[in-house]
Design an enzyme around this catalytic site. Structure first.
Site, PDB file in Angstrom:
ATOM      1  N   THR A   1     -14.120  14.784  17.933  1.00 54.47           N
ATOM      2  CA  THR A   1     -14.856  13.019  18.157  1.00 54.47           C
ATOM      3  C   THR A   1     -13.269  12.662  18.953  1.00 54.47           C
TER       4      THR A   1
ATOM      5  N   GLU B   1     -16.760  10.236   9.565  1.00 55.88           N
ATOM      6  CA  GLU B   1     -16.887   8.570  10.745  1.00 55.88           C
ATOM      7  C   GLU B   1     -15.750   8.379   9.791  1.00 55.88           C
TER       8      GLU B   1
ATOM      9  N   THR C   1     -13.353   8.415  -0.807  1.00 57.91           N
ATOM     10  CA  THR C   1     -12.438   7.177  -0.440  1.00 57.91           C
ATOM     11  C   THR C   1     -12.715   6.325  -1.742  1.00 57.91           C
ATOM     12  N   ASP C   2     -11.325   5.412  -2.250  1.00 53.67           N
ATOM     13  CA  ASP C   2     -11.642   4.079  -3.173  1.00 53.67           C
ATOM     14  C   ASP C   2     -12.576   3.791  -3.079  1.00 53.67           C
ATOM     15  N   GLU C   3     -12.993   3.257  -1.723  1.00 49.44           N
ATOM     16  CA  GLU C   3     -13.476   1.700  -1.030  1.00 49.44           C
ATOM     17  C   GLU C   3     -14.591   1.904  -1.428  1.00 49.44           C
TER      18      GLU C   3
ATOM     19  N   TYR D   1     -18.871   1.903   6.589  1.00 48.92           N
ATOM     20  CA  TYR D   1     -18.243   2.729   6.454  1.00 48.92           C
ATOM     21  C   TYR D   1     -18.307   3.103   4.770  1.00 48.92           C
ATOM     22  N   SER D   2     -17.463   2.143   3.903  1.00 47.60           N
ATOM     23  CA  SER D   2     -17.840   2.468   2.456  1.00 47.60           C
ATOM     24  C   SER D   2     -19.257   2.820   1.530  1.00 47.60           C
ATOM     25  N   ALA D   3     -20.015   2.067   2.606  1.00 44.59           N
ATOM     26  CA  ALA D   3     -21.078   2.355   2.306  1.00 44.59           C
ATOM     27  C   ALA D   3     -21.887   3.374   2.140  1.00 44.59           C
TER      28      ALA D   3
ATOM     29  N   LYS E   1     -20.129   6.015   2.511  1.00 40.56           N
ATOM     30  CA  LYS E   1     -19.544   7.474   1.940  1.00 40.56           C
ATOM     31  C   LYS E   1     -19.729   7.434   0.130  1.00 40.56           C
TER      32      LYS E   1
ATOM     33  N   TYR F   1      -4.669  -9.311   9.450  1.00 40.13           N
ATOM     34  CA  TYR F   1      -5.838  -9.546   9.815  1.00 40.13           C
ATOM     35  C   TYR F   1      -5.875 -10.868   9.183  1.00 40.13           C
TER      36      TYR F   1
ATOM     37  N   ARG G   1      -3.660  -3.409  -0.490  1.00 42.63           N
ATOM     38  CA  ARG G   1      -3.816  -1.655  -0.333  1.00 42.63           C
ATOM     39  C   ARG G   1      -2.721  -0.287  -0.998  1.00 42.63           C
TER      40      ARG G   1
HETATM   41  P1  NAD Z   1      -9.965  11.372  10.073  1.00 45.32           P
HETATM   42  O1  NAD Z   1     -11.132  10.345  11.152  1.00 45.32           O
HETATM   43  O2  NAD Z   1      -8.752  11.136  11.391  1.00 45.32           O
HETATM   44  O3  NAD Z   1     -10.455  12.542  10.522  1.00 45.32           O
HETATM   45  C1  NAD Z   1     -11.790  13.053  10.756  1.00 45.32           C
HETATM   46  C2  NAD Z   1     -12.307  14.210  10.833  1.00 45.32           C
HETATM   47  O4  NAD Z   1     -14.106  14.740  11.689  1.00 45.32           O
HETATM   48  C3  NAD Z   1     -12.108  15.261  12.923  1.00 45.32           C
HETATM   49  O5  NAD Z   1     -11.229  15.483  13.166  1.00 45.32           O
HETATM   50  C4  NAD Z   1     -13.026  14.555  13.344  1.00 45.32           C
HETATM   51  O6  NAD Z   1     -13.069  14.994  14.527  1.00 45.32           O
HETATM   52  C5  NAD Z   1     -14.383  15.128  12.247  1.00 45.32           C
HETATM   53  N1  NAD Z   1     -15.728  14.857  12.363  1.00 45.32           N
HETATM   54  C6  NAD Z   1     -16.174  13.525  12.682  1.00 45.32           C
HETATM   55  N2  NAD Z   1     -17.129  13.869  12.949  1.00 45.32           N
HETATM   56  C7  NAD Z   1     -17.651  15.299  12.938  1.00 45.32           C
HETATM   57  C8  NAD Z   1     -19.003  15.980  12.622  1.00 45.32           C
HETATM   58  N3  NAD Z   1     -20.446  14.813  13.490  1.00 45.32           N
HETATM   59  N4  NAD Z   1     -18.704  17.010  12.261  1.00 45.32           N
HETATM   60  C9  NAD Z   1     -17.561  18.090  13.135  1.00 45.32           C
HETATM   61  N5  NAD Z   1     -16.769  17.459  12.028  1.00 45.32           N
HETATM   62  C10 NAD Z   1     -16.753  15.430  12.517  1.00 45.32           C
HETATM   63  O7  NAD Z   1     -10.072  10.900   9.926  1.00 45.32           O
HETATM   64  P2  NAD Z   1      -9.622  11.224   8.167  1.00 45.32           P
HETATM   65  O8  NAD Z   1      -8.744   9.730   7.545  1.00 45.32           O
HETATM   66  O9  NAD Z   1      -8.690  12.233   8.081  1.00 45.32           O
HETATM   67  O10 NAD Z   1     -10.491  11.100   6.410  1.00 45.32           O
HETATM   68  C11 NAD Z   1     -10.257  12.809   6.195  1.00 45.32           C
HETATM   69  C12 NAD Z   1     -11.615  12.240   5.471  1.00 45.32           C
HETATM   70  O11 NAD Z   1     -10.866  12.109   4.498  1.00 45.32           O
HETATM   71  C13 NAD Z   1     -12.825  11.737   5.313  1.00 45.32           C
HETATM   72  O12 NAD Z   1     -13.898  11.964   4.559  1.00 45.32           O
HETATM   73  C14 NAD Z   1     -12.112   9.860   4.652  1.00 45.32           C
HETATM   74  O13 NAD Z   1     -13.505   9.229   4.069  1.00 45.32           O
HETATM   75  C15 NAD Z   1     -11.799  10.581   3.518  1.00 45.32           C
HETATM   76  N6  NAD Z   1     -10.425   9.729   3.100  1.00 45.32           N
HETATM   77  C16 NAD Z   1      -9.356   9.246   3.827  1.00 45.32           C
HETATM   78  C17 NAD Z   1      -8.867   8.398   3.867  1.00 45.32           C
HETATM   79  C18 NAD Z   1      -7.528   8.033   4.809  1.00 45.32           C
HETATM   80  O14 NAD Z   1      -6.677   6.759   4.445  1.00 45.32           O
HETATM   81  N7  NAD Z   1      -7.872   8.527   5.997  1.00 45.32           N
HETATM   82  C19 NAD Z   1      -8.748   7.875   1.939  1.00 45.32           C
HETATM   83  C20 NAD Z   1      -8.963   8.519   1.362  1.00 45.32           C
HETATM   84  C21 NAD Z   1     -10.273   9.213   1.577  1.00 45.32           C
HETATM   85  O1  DAU Z   2      -8.888   3.122   1.207  1.00 42.77           O
HETATM   86  C1  DAU Z   2      -9.134   4.428   1.650  1.00 42.77           C
HETATM   87  C2  DAU Z   2      -9.877   3.925   2.839  1.00 42.77           C
HETATM   88  O2  DAU Z   2      -8.399   3.592   3.604  1.00 42.77           O
HETATM   89  C3  DAU Z   2     -10.191   5.452   3.832  1.00 42.77           C
HETATM   90  O3  DAU Z   2     -11.285   5.919   3.472  1.00 42.77           O
HETATM   91  C4  DAU Z   2     -10.469   5.177   4.947  1.00 42.77           C
HETATM   92  O4  DAU Z   2     -10.926   6.603   5.662  1.00 42.77           O
HETATM   93  C5  DAU Z   2      -9.057   4.304   5.826  1.00 42.77           C
HETATM   94  O5  DAU Z   2      -9.270   3.963   7.365  1.00 42.77           O
HETATM   95  C6  DAU Z   2      -8.251   2.829   5.035  1.00 42.77           C
HETATM   96  O6  DAU Z   2      -9.234   2.085   5.391  1.00 42.77           O
HETATM   97  P1  DAU Z   2      -8.332   0.705   5.484  1.00 42.77           P
HETATM   98  O7  DAU Z   2      -9.775   0.002   6.158  1.00 42.77           O
HETATM   99  O8  DAU Z   2      -7.550   0.595   4.213  1.00 42.77           O
HETATM  100  O9  DAU Z   2      -7.147   0.783   6.387  1.00 42.77           O
HETATM  101  P2  DAU Z   2      -7.018   0.552   7.715  1.00 42.77           P
HETATM  102  O10 DAU Z   2      -5.507   1.288   8.774  1.00 42.77           O
HETATM  103  O11 DAU Z   2      -8.179   0.088   8.561  1.00 42.77           O
HETATM  104  O12 DAU Z   2      -6.518  -1.589   7.254  1.00 42.77           O
HETATM  105  C7  DAU Z   2      -5.598  -1.578   6.187  1.00 42.77           C
HETATM  106  C8  DAU Z   2      -5.120  -2.812   6.403  1.00 42.77           C
HETATM  107  O13 DAU Z   2      -4.903  -3.471   7.200  1.00 42.77           O
HETATM  108  C9  DAU Z   2      -6.419  -3.742   5.936  1.00 42.77           C
HETATM  109  O14 DAU Z   2      -6.434  -4.387   4.772  1.00 42.77           O
HETATM  110  C10 DAU Z   2      -7.147  -4.135   6.856  1.00 42.77           C
HETATM  111  C11 DAU Z   2      -5.496  -4.937   7.622  1.00 42.77           C
HETATM  112  N1  DAU Z   2      -5.443  -4.264   8.861  1.00 42.77           N
HETATM  113  C12 DAU Z   2      -5.906  -2.986   9.788  1.00 42.77           C
HETATM  114  C13 DAU Z   2      -5.778  -3.178  10.798  1.00 42.77           C
HETATM  115  C14 DAU Z   2      -6.596  -2.134  12.125  1.00 42.77           C
HETATM  116  C15 DAU Z   2      -4.906  -5.365   9.283  1.00 42.77           C
HETATM  117  O15 DAU Z   2      -4.471  -6.674   9.330  1.00 42.77           O
HETATM  118  N2  DAU Z   2      -3.988  -5.213  11.082  1.00 42.77           N
HETATM  119  C16 DAU Z   2      -4.795  -3.921  11.579  1.00 42.77           C
HETATM  120  O16 DAU Z   2      -4.445  -4.049  13.533  1.00 42.77           O
END
Ligand code: NAD
Ligand code: DAU
Length: 353
Positions: free
Chosen positions: A41, A89, A135-137, A160-162, A164, A217, A224
């Site tokens: 994606t 996603e 995720t912790d969300e 998103y969190s719902a 997950k 925001y 976090r």
């Molecule tokens: P990301 O969005 O960077 O990567 C997601 C990957 O999944 C992408 O490579 C995308 O192409 C692939 N993908 C999406 N839909 C797909 C589908 N239908 N079939 C096959 N592949 C698909 O996400 P990330 O930040 O690397 O997170 C990875 C996992 O870890 C997620 O499940 C997320 O909920 C979890 N997570 C993320 C964080 C964080 O801070 N980023 C924290 C805790 C948990």
């Molecule tokens: O807690 C784990 C989660 O952390 C993961 O499960 C998610 O996949 C990951 O995206 C992340 O979620 P958050 O919503 O916490 O992350 P994000 O980077 O989007 O935002 C972090 C904080 O910053 C949040 O309080 C919103 C704020 N923010 C974010 C953006 C993108 C801003 O203030 N401005 C911005 O432009």
């Protein structure tokens, strides 16, 4: 019969965390065959894995976890011993504008994989494992006090969190109902290289570099708990090998930051790296409309993982942040590649509406 000790399917391996996990497993375990399944994606990028793509124990398969026929065929082709499921996603803001995409991939896609695993592995699944990365969300939002533990009731508040939370429930339901061997881990906010620039830290790094406004925001008071992505990968490695089947593990950085303080810290690091006067980058801070339903505070108690398996984060935040900034400054081509097309469209919609 494969000559590898284990054949492991990693889903979402071309994304941010997935690519770090794939790299760790491919390099550390030449005795394992790692199959990376990713739909590529907007968030998936094979550039993230250029350095390991020609190693003999690595295979990439393009595919969608929602495609039942393709998933059955993949299981048929590889006879997986285990799955580490990350495909999802992952961006909260996108889930607010497009919730159904999150239901489709995170809920339906996970259920599809669970169902295929159940059908292909049953009844010989004692040595199999379905490891779900979450995720912790799912635990909702904390006030000033308290930490999320593994027994904190689920209280998701964004689409998103719902989605997950729902996927976590399905994973546990497959364990309790059918006996499928599963593990779930719930991690706090990751940061590091190859992080898609829709997320806070990479977005701020790129905007600071380009002298663009830094959209904070609300009042920037949300908190976090940040963990370096390779530390998340090392926790998954440990839990995958030593965790208890049917168990749940929280992973966190013991590292809480108010958004605005984090952004000041980042501005300070970048002033130095870019040869700017102290305080110059912080002038770009711009307070914008808050995220709807914005969770106030996440904080993980990762005590169980520490006590039972001895895991702890390896990097101090300032160190990890500096490494991350260095990576983004050295990888302009990667940034260019991921910030064209779909990203520009998303950025316009999200920040200039
Ligand atoms: P990301 O969005 O960077 O990567 C997601 C990957 O999944 C992408 O490579 C995308 O192409 C692939 N993908 C999406 N839909 C797909 C589908 N239908 N079939 C096959 N592949 C698909 O996400 P990330 O930040 O690397 O997170 C990875 C996992 O870890 C997620 O499940 C997320 O909920 C979890 N997570 C993320 C964080 C964080 O801070 N980023 C924290 C805790 C948990
Ligand atoms: O807690 C784990 C989660 O952390 C993961 O499960 C998610 O996949 C990951 O995206 C992340 O979620 P958050 O919503 O916490 O992350 P994000 O980077 O989007 O935002 C972090 C904080 O910053 C949040 O309080 C919103 C704020 N923010 C974010 C953006 C993108 C801003 O203030 N401005 C911005 O432009």
């Amino acid at each position: 019969m494969s000559s590898y000790k284990k054949v492991i399917l990693i889903t979402g391996g071309a994304g941010f965390i997935g690519s770090h996990l794939v790299r760790l497993f491919v390099n550390k375990y030449p005795q394992y065959q790692i199959v990376n399944l990713d739909a590529l994606t907007y968030a998936g990028n094979l550039e993230n894995l250029r350095d390991i793509e020609s190693l003999p124990n690595y295979i990439f398969e393009k595919g969608n976890i929602n495609d039942q026929e393709a998933m059955f065929a993949l299981f048929e082709k590889y006879s997986f011993d285990a799955i580490i499921h990350l495909a999802a996603e992952s961006h909260v803001d996108r889930s607010i504008s497009e919730p159904l995409a999150f239901v489709k991939t995170n809920v339906m896609g996970t259920c599809n994989l669970l169902n295929v695993s159940r059908k292909k592995w049953n009844p010989n699944w004692e040595s199999k494992l379905f490891y779900h990365v979450s995720t912790d969300e799912v635990y909702g939002s904390l006030g000033k006090e308290g930490l999320f533990t593994e027994t904190t009731p689920y209280d998701p508040r964004s689409p998103y969190s719902a989605s997950k939370a729902s996927s976590d429930h399905f994973v546990m339901a497959y364990h309790h109902t059918y006996g499928l061997p599963v593990i779930v881990s719930n991690c706090s906010n990751n940061y590091g290289s190859h992080h898609f620039p829709e997320k806070l830290i990479p977005l701020m790094i790129i905007n600071i570099k380009n002298n663009q406004p830094l959209p904070v925001y609300g009042k920037g008071e949300n908190i976090r708990d940040w963990l370096y992505v390779d530390d998340h990968a090392s926790a998954i490695d440990l839990i995958f090998h030593k965790g208890t089947t049917g168990g749940k593990y929280n992973i966190g950085g013991f590292n809480e930051w108010k958004n605005i303080d984090l952004i000041y810290l980042l501005c300070g690091i970048m002033d130095k790296k870019l040869g700017r006067k102290p305080g110059d980058s912080a002038k770009l801070i711009s307070f914008v409309k808050d995220r709807p339903g914005h969770d106030m505070r996440y904080a993980i108690d990762a005590g169980k993982l520490h006590r039972e398996l001895g895991w702890k984060p390896s990097l101090r935040f300032e160190e990890g942040l500096e490494k991350t900034v260095d990576w983004y400054l050295a990888n302009e081509k990667w940034i260019e590649q991921v910030t064209t097309g779909e990203y520009q469209h998303y950025y316009e919609k999200q920040y200039h509406k």
